[in-house]
Write a protein that holds these residues in place. Structure first.
Motif, mmCIF file in Angstrom:
data_model
loop_
_atom_site.group_PDB
_atom_site.id
_atom_site.type_symbol
_atom_site.label_atom_id
_atom_site.label_comp_id
_atom_site.label_asym_id
_atom_site.label_seq_id
_atom_site.Cartn_x
_atom_site.Cartn_y
_atom_site.Cartn_z
ATOM 1 N N UNK A 12 0.837 -1.204 0.000
ATOM 2 C CA UNK A 12 0.000 0.000 0.000
ATOM 3 C C UNK A 12 0.871 1.252 0.000
ATOM 4 N N UNK A 14 2.433 4.492 1.137
ATOM 5 C CA UNK A 14 2.656 4.759 2.566
ATOM 6 C C UNK A 14 1.727 5.848 3.109
ATOM 7 N N UNK A 36 8.982 1.305 -0.657
ATOM 8 C CA UNK A 36 9.993 2.369 -0.810
ATOM 9 C C UNK A 36 11.452 1.886 -0.850
ATOM 10 N N UNK A 118 7.370 -2.400 3.283
ATOM 11 C CA UNK A 118 6.589 -1.421 4.036
ATOM 12 C C UNK A 118 5.371 -2.052 4.721
ATOM 13 N N UNK A 119 4.964 -3.232 4.284
ATOM 14 C CA UNK A 119 3.816 -3.864 4.951
ATOM 15 C C UNK A 119 4.258 -4.729 6.136
ATOM 16 N N UNK A 120 5.219 -5.624 5.914
ATOM 17 C CA UNK A 120 5.650 -6.495 7.018
ATOM 18 C C UNK A 120 6.600 -5.779 7.972
ATOM 19 N N UNK A 121 7.433 -4.895 7.429
ATOM 20 C CA UNK A 121 8.461 -4.244 8.238
ATOM 21 C C UNK A 121 9.513 -5.212 8.747
ATOM 22 N N UNK B 126 2.315 -2.713 8.489
ATOM 23 C CA UNK B 126 2.042 -1.432 7.827
ATOM 24 C C UNK B 126 2.588 -0.287 8.678
ATOM 25 N N UNK B 129 0.516 0.982 11.494
ATOM 26 C CA UNK B 129 -0.869 1.409 11.268
ATOM 27 C C UNK B 129 -1.846 0.299 11.634
ATOM 28 N N UNK B 240 9.559 6.088 8.034
ATOM 29 C CA UNK B 240 9.385 5.016 7.054
ATOM 30 C C UNK B 240 10.680 4.638 6.340
ATOM 31 N N UNK B 260 4.467 9.104 7.348
ATOM 32 C CA UNK B 260 5.745 8.383 7.211
ATOM 33 C C UNK B 260 6.712 8.718 8.347
#
Ligand code: FAD
Ligand code: AMP
Lengths: 245, 310
Positions: A12, A14, A36, A118-121, B126, B129, B240, B260
């Protein structure tokens, strides 16, 4: 000549708001983009190609809608685009097995990926794939230079270090000083016509199951003050109420 | 419940206090862990032996542990650790090791766990989030965020055995690069004071540094500050595409609170926001918000904190 692979994942945007329905994240209304850090991985892969010659293959694991992230990579300049077709939840184990077998199949000598999706980190995929392939790995690099050898800068305890990398290796990329290029018109046209090489995959069964997704617990409203003089009171509260000073 | 194994966190050649938090997490997963201490000098393992709730300590001694090399570390630890669930700290290096170990054993890895509820693991997804709760159907490798679990108390005296390990290092460090500044790194700090575009110029970060020096904080920055001003290095960036931090106190100055940026600091225990715009989103996440310019606020903050520290 190097045979270079780069892993790109669709996630998704950010900026997107994440909503939950029926205990699961609902992404149906969310704009999807390249994760990213994967942009830095693509850029580093292209710089590697420029220095050594060879070809870059971008690989993603996802359903048909993930073709877009491959086209984006193609527009920036990768040579080949491969999608491992799988739309279901994958634990780290099955995801990495699928990626490793395709890396072996295409005969890559180096794999670039993002520091964390960016989703799981998580940041698990790069080192996990390296371990499965029996390769070296360096994670979270902030710059890379290519001559006869590859030399990267990555954080170590107490600072950064310049590390020489002997291939084959997996390298995960942080933002660092890496500036990413934008696609040009020619690239965008080529990407439109490009064919995605779709590979089928059989995910192994997972020993992890998702119980639920939920929103993070919301914070109680804080105290707000007007004017800089309030800093004196806030400093007191940080010591006496929050006990953090 | 299966065996648990804790990989001790080592910093500056000693056992880091986070290790006692990992023991609490291991206990919540059901058993008294074996604590493995990767080290070059096995005497450091003795401090691990005093953590309550563990079964024993293995000092795994080798020259390979002088600097981090993912594959040789994973190989050595895999050789000594029995099967079971392995718990490590969720800092970048230990997450990397956790992923390697899991792949080596063909078991899943769950990173950044912030809670254990009835044997289920909760971690942010996320960029915080949303939260994900998973159950383990077998052994796994789990990394646990620092500053969240209560540290297990001291006072025990578990057995310590020393095992020698060997290994081939796959990546060679050519040189250590001196840090641009001698300041504390945001990833290691309990207090962070960060500046954004609202600081107006990189020179004004000296006001943040002064406060940081007073209270032992690190100085961080928003991406706008890092990308606009050369002297503000990426190593300071929170968010981020910067560092994820989890300090006791985060002070955001002239930072709007873009999603971010929040991604990197929203789990801080206390958040202070200083911003001249009352509608800045950062205020929705602040425990203490001051609507004012930094020019009028920071001198007062500096003076109050200095007075307190004396
Ligand atoms: C893929 C992606 C990744 C990103 N990653 C990151 C990241 O890792 N970290 C990050 O921070 N951002 C990141 N961003 C950028 C993010 O969206 C914002 O642009 C950025 O955080 C804004 O920085 P800022 O708050 O410093 O600046 P601004 O949004 O411009 O805010 C400046 C603030 O300063 C206040 N101000 C102005 N003057 C004063 C004064 N004298 N006193 C007090 N307050 C004042 C203003 O009211 C304003 O709220 C990312 C964006 C994208 C798209
Ligand atoms: N489904 C996927 N498809 C392609 N690459 C992926 C996928 N998942 C993870 N990766 C790569 O691995 C990196 C780290 O992901 P993660 O381990 O999930 O944090 C990402 O930045 C990508 O480069």
């Amino acid at each position: 000549m190097a045979n270079i692979a780069v892993l790109v994942k669709q996630v998704p945007d950010t900026n997107a708001r994440i909503v939950i329905s029926d205990d699961r994240v609902d992404l149906s209304a969310v704009k999807m983009v390249m994760s990213p850090y994967d942009e830095f991985a693509v850029e580093t892969a292209l710089q590697h190609r420029a220095a050594s010659g060879g070809e870059v293959t971008a690989i993603t694991v996802g359903g048909a809608s993930a073709d877009k992230v491959l086209k984006d990579a193609k527009a920036i300049g990768v040579d080949h685009i491969v999608r491992i077709d799988c739309d279901s939840y994958l634990d780290s184990n099955s995801l990495q097995s699928m990626i490793s077998s395709v890396i072996s199949e295409i005969g890559a000598d180096v794999v670039y990926c993002g520091k964390a999706a960016a989703d799981t980190g998580a940041g698990s995929t790069g080192p996990g794939v390296a371990e499965r392939l029996g390769w070296a790995s360096v994670s979270n690099i902030i710059s890379a230079t290519f001559s006869d050898t590859i030399s990267v800068v990555a954080p170590v305890q107490g600072g950064n270090a310049r590390i020489s990398v002997v291939l084959p290796a997996v390298i995960s990329c942080d933002k660092g000083n890496i500036k990413v290029r934008k696609p040009n018109v020619k690239g965008i046209m080529q990407a439109k016509k490009a064919q995605v090489d779709v590979k089928s995959a059989n995910p192994s069964s997972s020993s992890i199951s998702i119980i639920s997704h939920s929103l993070p617990p919301s914070k109680p409203a804080g105290k707000t003050y007007e004017g800089g003089a309030a800093a004196a009171e806030v400093a007191q509260l940080l010591r006496d109420e929050a006990n953090v000073i | 419940m299966s065996q648990t194994i804790v990989i001790a966190e080592i910093a500056k050649g000693a056992i880091h206090p986070t290790t006692a938090e990992l023991v609490t997490a291991a206990n919540a997963l059901g058993s008294a862990p074996i604590v493995i201490v990767p080290c070059t000098d096995s005497t450091i393992a003795d401090t691990a032996a005093s953590i309550q709730g563990i079964s024993k300590v293995i000092a795994l001694k080798s020259d390979i542990f002088a600097t981090y090399d993912a594959s040789s570390w994973a190989t050595a630890i895999d050789t000594i650790a029995p099967s079971g669930t392995i718990i490590a700290s969720a800092n970048p290096q230990s997450k990397d090791l956790a992923a390697r170990l899991a792949a080596r054993r063909n078991i899943p890895v769950v990173q950044d766990v912030v809670a254990i509820e009835g044997g289920n693991l909760v971690s942010p997804i996320y960029s915080g989030k949303a939260m994900q709760t998973v159950s383990l159907g077998g052994d796994a490798v789990v990394s646990v965020r620092a500053n969240i679990f209560t540290a297990s108390a001291q006072g025990a005296s578990a057995d310590v055995s020393v095992v020698d390990a060997t290994g081939d290092v796959a990546t060679a460090v050519e040189e250590f690069l001196a840090r641009a500044s001698t300041r504390l790194d945001v990833a290691e700090a309990n207090i962070i004071i960060s500046g954004g575009r609202g600081m107006g110029s990189p020179d004004n970060f000296s006001h943040l540094e002064k406060i940081a020096d007073t209270i032992g904080a690190a100085v961080g920055a928003s991406r706008a500050a890092v990308d606009t001003w050369e002297p503000i290095s990426h190593s300071m960036q929170v968010g981020q595409t910067g560092k994820t931090v989890n300090p006791n106190l985060y002070i955001a100055v002239g930072i709007s609170g873009a999603i971010q940026h929040l991604a990197g600091m929203r789990s801080s225990k206390y958040i202070v926001a200083i911003n001249k715009d009352a509608d800045a989103p950062i205020f929705q996440h602040a425990d203490y918000g001051i609507v004012a310019t930094w020019e009028e606020t920071l001198p007062v903050l500096q003076a109050s904190l200095s007075a307190m520290m004396n």
